[in-house]
Scaffold this motif. Structure first.
Motif, PDB file in Angstrom:
ATOM      1  N   ASN A   3      55.321  45.251  62.026  1.00  0.00           N
ATOM      2  CA  ASN A   3      55.056  44.496  60.803  1.00  0.00           C
ATOM      3  C   ASN A   3      53.742  44.948  60.186  1.00  0.00           C
ATOM      4  OD1 ASN A   3      57.362  42.998  61.221  1.00  0.00           O
ATOM      5  ND2 ASN A   3      56.262  41.447  62.462  1.00  0.00           N
ATOM      6  N   ALA A   4      53.711  45.021  58.889  1.00  0.00           N
ATOM      7  CA  ALA A   4      52.489  45.396  58.182  1.00  0.00           C
ATOM      8  C   ALA A   4      51.493  44.249  58.268  1.00  0.00           C
ATOM      9  CB  ALA A   4      52.803  45.731  56.724  1.00  0.00           C
ATOM     10  N   ILE A   5      50.246  44.583  58.553  1.00  0.00           N
ATOM     11  CA  ILE A   5      49.194  43.579  58.675  1.00  0.00           C
ATOM     12  C   ILE A   5      48.428  43.537  57.367  1.00  0.00           C
ATOM     13  CG2 ILE A   5      47.102  42.918  59.915  1.00  0.00           C
ATOM     14  CD1 ILE A   5      48.196  44.360  62.341  1.00  0.00           C
ATOM     15  N   ASP A   6      48.408  42.387  56.762  1.00  0.00           N
ATOM     16  CA  ASP A   6      47.686  42.238  55.495  1.00  0.00           C
ATOM     17  C   ASP A   6      46.189  42.332  55.721  1.00  0.00           C
ATOM     18  OD1 ASP A   6      50.081  41.865  54.256  1.00  0.00           O
ATOM     19  OD2 ASP A   6      50.013  39.658  54.435  1.00  0.00           O
ATOM     20  N   ASP A   7      45.521  42.959  54.796  1.00  0.00           N
ATOM     21  CA  ASP A   7      44.064  43.073  54.848  1.00  0.00           C
ATOM     22  C   ASP A   7      43.457  41.745  54.405  1.00  0.00           C
ATOM     23  OD1 ASP A   7      41.497  43.867  54.971  1.00  0.00           O
ATOM     24  OD2 ASP A   7      41.590  45.340  53.341  1.00  0.00           O
ATOM     25  N   LEU A   8      42.865  41.047  55.358  1.00  0.00           N
ATOM     26  CA  LEU A   8      42.292  39.735  55.050  1.00  0.00           C
ATOM     27  C   LEU A   8      40.860  39.833  54.567  1.00  0.00           C
ATOM     28  CD1 LEU A   8      43.656  37.697  58.083  1.00  0.00           C
ATOM     29  CD2 LEU A   8      44.633  37.940  55.795  1.00  0.00           C
ATOM     30  N   ARG A   9      40.343  41.027  54.390  1.00  0.00           N
ATOM     31  CA  ARG A   9      38.972  41.200  53.942  1.00  0.00           C
ATOM     32  C   ARG A   9      38.838  40.690  52.504  1.00  0.00           C
ATOM     33  NH1 ARG A   9      35.784  46.983  53.551  1.00  0.00           N
ATOM     34  NH2 ARG A   9      33.819  46.174  52.716  1.00  0.00           N
ATOM     35  N   PRO A  10      37.890  39.753  52.227  1.00  0.00           N
ATOM     36  CA  PRO A  10      37.776  39.198  50.876  1.00  0.00           C
ATOM     37  C   PRO A  10      37.316  40.259  49.889  1.00  0.00           C
ATOM     38  CG  PRO A  10      35.948  38.459  52.243  1.00  0.00           C
ATOM     39  CD  PRO A  10      36.908  39.172  53.149  1.00  0.00           C
ATOM     40  N   ALA A  11      37.920  40.230  48.711  1.00  0.00           N
ATOM     41  CA  ALA A  11      37.554  41.166  47.658  1.00  0.00           C
ATOM     42  C   ALA A  11      36.631  40.481  46.671  1.00  0.00           C
ATOM     43  CB  ALA A  11      38.815  41.678  46.947  1.00  0.00           C
ATOM     44  N   GLY A  12      35.692  41.233  46.115  1.00  0.00           N
ATOM     45  CA  GLY A  12      34.777  40.685  45.127  1.00  0.00           C
ATOM     46  C   GLY A  12      33.390  40.443  45.680  1.00  0.00           C
ATOM     47  N   ARG A  13      32.490  40.058  44.795  1.00  0.00           N
ATOM     48  CA  ARG A  13      31.102  39.818  45.178  1.00  0.00           C
ATOM     49  C   ARG A  13      30.980  38.499  45.929  1.00  0.00           C
ATOM     50  NH1 ARG A  13      26.750  42.194  43.351  1.00  0.00           N
ATOM     51  NH2 ARG A  13      27.861  43.062  41.549  1.00  0.00           N
ATOM     52  N   ARG A  14      30.105  38.491  46.914  1.00  0.00           N
ATOM     53  CA  ARG A  14      29.883  37.263  47.683  1.00  0.00           C
ATOM     54  C   ARG A  14      29.236  36.205  46.788  1.00  0.00           C
ATOM     55  NH1 ARG A  14      25.471  35.424  50.619  1.00  0.00           N
ATOM     56  NH2 ARG A  14      24.410  37.400  50.181  1.00  0.00           N
ATOM     57  N   ILE A  15      29.850  35.037  46.727  1.00  0.00           N
ATOM     58  CA  ILE A  15      29.353  33.955  45.887  1.00  0.00           C
ATOM     59  C   ILE A  15      28.921  32.799  46.778  1.00  0.00           C
ATOM     60  CG2 ILE A  15      29.935  32.282  44.094  1.00  0.00           C
ATOM     61  CD1 ILE A  15      29.639  35.100  43.084  1.00  0.00           C
ATOM     62  N   THR A  16      27.708  32.328  46.565  1.00  0.00           N
ATOM     63  CA  THR A  16      27.154  31.172  47.260  1.00  0.00           C
ATOM     64  C   THR A  16      26.866  30.077  46.240  1.00  0.00           C
ATOM     65  OG1 THR A  16      24.874  31.952  47.043  1.00  0.00           O
ATOM     66  CG2 THR A  16      26.104  32.705  48.970  1.00  0.00           C
ATOM     67  N   PRO A  17      26.700  28.830  46.685  1.00  0.00           N
ATOM     68  CA  PRO A  17      26.353  27.765  45.730  1.00  0.00           C
ATOM     69  C   PRO A  17      25.083  28.067  44.941  1.00  0.00           C
ATOM     70  CG  PRO A  17      27.030  26.822  47.823  1.00  0.00           C
ATOM     71  CD  PRO A  17      26.949  28.300  48.030  1.00  0.00           C
ATOM     72  N   LEU A  18      24.100  28.703  45.594  1.00  0.00           N
ATOM     73  CA  LEU A  18      22.854  29.022  44.896  1.00  0.00           C
ATOM     74  C   LEU A  18      23.083  30.087  43.839  1.00  0.00           C
ATOM     75  CD1 LEU A  18      20.001  27.946  45.068  1.00  0.00           C
ATOM     76  CD2 LEU A  18      19.439  29.823  46.609  1.00  0.00           C
TER      77      LEU A  18
END
Length: 426
Positions: A3-18
Motif C-alpha cells: 500500500n502507498a504510504i501518504d506523506d504526512l509531512r505538513p506543507a506550508g510555513r509553520r504558523i504559531t499563535p504569535l
C-alpha cells in the motif's frame, strides 16, 4: 504490491499563535507615521535589548533599505520582494542562514510574511504600474511596534548606564578591600583571614562582574565598604538605612502585629533560661560533622524545660530574636523587617553559606518556608563562626530531625543570641 504510504509531512510555513497575531497587526497598520530612516536607526540599536543579534540586525537593516522611501508613505506598501539568495549575497551569508534568520525575525515580531502558493516573492501592480499588493517580506509590523521597540531601546540604555556605574564602583571597592587587608595593622591574623575569605566568597557570589545586575553589584559594594571600615577600625555604620527596622514601641512586635508570647519560657525565671549558654549544644567546635549530637540534645536539659520546648510552636521565634542571634545577616547587608523578606533572601544566603539548592528545597518541603529560612540563618551564622564545616550536611541533618519532630529551632536561636550577648559584653 504494498500500500502507498501518504506523506504526512505538513506543507506550508509553520504558523504559531504569535506569528498569526503579528500578521494581523501588520495588515491593520496604517503606513506613514514612521519614516524609513527611523526604522533603519531602530534596527541598528535593537541588539542592545538582546532581542536579536548582530547578524539579524544586519539583515533587518538590509531589508529596510531595500524598500524605497516612498513605500513608507501613506500610500505605500513596505514589502520586500528579494529572494533569499540575493539577500545572502548582499549581507555575506548563505541562503540557508538567511532563511533561518528570517524565521527568527518573524518569531520576535520584526517582520511578517505574505506567502504565495510556491513561496515566490513578487509585486502586484495596477494598470499604471504602481504596486498595490505583493507576496514577500512585510515590514509593516515594524511601523506598528515602533513606539514599543523604541521604548525597549531607551530602557536598555538606562540599565546599561546603571550597570556600568555600579561595575566601576564595585571594582574600585574590591581593589580597596584587598589593599586594606594588606595595610591593616593591629588586628589578629584570624580576623584578617576571616575577612579575606568573606571577600573571596563575595566575589564568587557576584561571579563575572560585567554580567551581574546593578542591584547585585550595589549590594556587594556596600558590603565591601563595610569590611574596609572594619579593617580600618572605623566605627560601625548602618549598611542600608532603608532596610533598617524602625523603632518599635513594643519589644514583642513582629511583622507590625503585637504577639503576646515571644519567649518559650513563661515562668518567673524565663529570662535566665533564655540567656543561659546551656541552651545551645555543649560540643560546638565539633558541630561541623552534622551528626545527631551536633544539635540540641534534649536529654541533657531539665525535664520541665524539655517538655516546654517540645510543646512550643516553632513560629514563636520573633524575627528580632533571630537577627540578634545571627548578626552575620547584617554583616552581609541584609536586615529583613518581615518574614517574607527573609524567605526571599534564603536562596542568596544559601549561596553565601555554600548550601546547595537541593538541600534548601528539601528543607522547605520538610519545615516550610519560614522554618527553613530560620534554619539557613542559623547554619550561616555557625558557619561564619567556624562551628560548622559542612553547611549543606548540617542543614540536611536539621531537615532529617524536623521530619521526625526532633528539631527545636527556638532553643538554637535563643542560645546563639545569649552567646552573642556574652561575647559582645565587656
Amino acid at each position: 504490491m504494498g500500500n502507498a504510504i501518504d506523506d504526512l509531512r505538513p506543507a506550508g510555513r509553520r504558523i504559531t499563535p504569535l506569528r498569526a497575531e503579528f500578521s494581523r497587526r501588520a495588515r491593520s497598520t496604517e503606513v506613514g507615521s514612521v519614516t524609513r530612516a527611523q526604522l533603519s536607526m531602530l534596527a541598528q540599536t535593537l541588539t542592545c535589548t538582546g532581542l536579536i543579534n548582530g547578524s539579524e540586525s544586519h539583515l533587518l537593516v538590509a531589508l529596510i533599505n531595500t524598500a524605497p522611501a516612498e513605500a513608507f508613505d501613506k500610500s505605500g506598501i513596505p514589502i520586500v520582494f528579494k529572494s533569499n539568495r540575493q539577500l545572502a549575497f548582499e549581507i555575506g551569508r548563505s541562503a540557508g542562514r538567511v532563511s533561518r534568520m528570517l524565521s527568527r525575525l518573524f518569531d520576535v515580531g520584526l517582520i511578517t510574511m505574505q506567502d504565495s502558493g510556491n513561496y515566490k516573492r513578487y509585486p502586484v501592480r495596477n494598470g499604471e504600474g504602481e504596486i498595490t499588493d505583493g507576496c514577500g517580506i512585510d515590514l509593516r509590523i515594524l511601523i506598528a511596534r515602533y513606539a514599543e521597540l523604541d521604548q525597549w531601546v531607551k530602557k536598555a540604555r538606562v540599565e546599561k548606564k546603571a550597570v556600568d556605574a555600579a561595575l566601576r564602583r564595585y571594582r574600585g571597592a574590591l581593589r580597596t578591600a584587598r589593599h586594606a587587608i594588606v595595610a591593616a595593622t593591629g588586628l589578629p591574623e584570624m580576623v584578617l583571614q576571616t575577612i579575606g575569605r568573606r571577600i573571596e566568597r563575595l566575589t564568587k557570589f557576584v561571579g563575572l562582574a560585567p554580567k551581574a545586575t546593578s542591584e547585585t553589584l550595589r549590594r556587594a559594594t556596600v558590603l565591601l565598604d563595610w569590611l574596609v571600615d572594619r579593617l580600618m577600625r572605623i566605627p560601625r555604620r548602618v549598611l542600608d538605612p532603608a532596610s533598617e527596622p524602625g523603632k518599635m514601641t513594643c519589644p514583642n512586635a513582629v511583622n507590625d502585629m503585637h504577639r503576646q508570647n515571644t519567649t518559650p519560657h513563661q515562668s518567673a525565671f524565663s529570662n535566665e533560661k533564655r540567656r543561659s549558654a546551656s541552651a545551645e549544644q555543649p560540643r560546638l567546635q565539633d558541630a561541623g560533622s552534622a551528626d545527631e549530637w551536633a544539635f540540641e540534645e534534649s536529654l541533657k536539659q531539665p525535664s520541665d524545660q524539655v517538655n516546654d520546648l517540645r510543646n512550643q510552636p516553632q513560629d514563636a521565634v520573633a524575627l528580632r530574636d533571630l537577627l540578634a542571634a545571627a548578626p552575620t545577616l547584617r554583616e552581609f547587608g541584609y536586615s529583613p523587617t518581615r518574614w517574607a523578606e527573609l524567605t526571599r533572601l534564603t536562596p542568596i544566603l544559601c549561596r553565601f553559606a555554600g548550601i546547595s539548592d537541593d538541600a534548601r528545597r528539601r528543607a522547605v518541603e520538610s519545615m516550610g518556608e519560614r522554618q527553613a529560612a530560620v534554619a539557613v540563618a542559623i547554619t550561616l551564622e555557625k558557619t561564619n563562626r567556624h562551628e560548622v564545616t559542612s553547611p549543606g550536611g548540617y542543614l540536611r541533618a536539621m531537615t532529617a530531625r524536623a521530619a521526625t519532630g526532633r528539631l527545636h529551632l527556638a532553643r538554637s536561636v535563643f542560645g546563639l543570641a545569649a552567646r552573642h550577648r556574652s561575647w559582645s559584653s565587656p
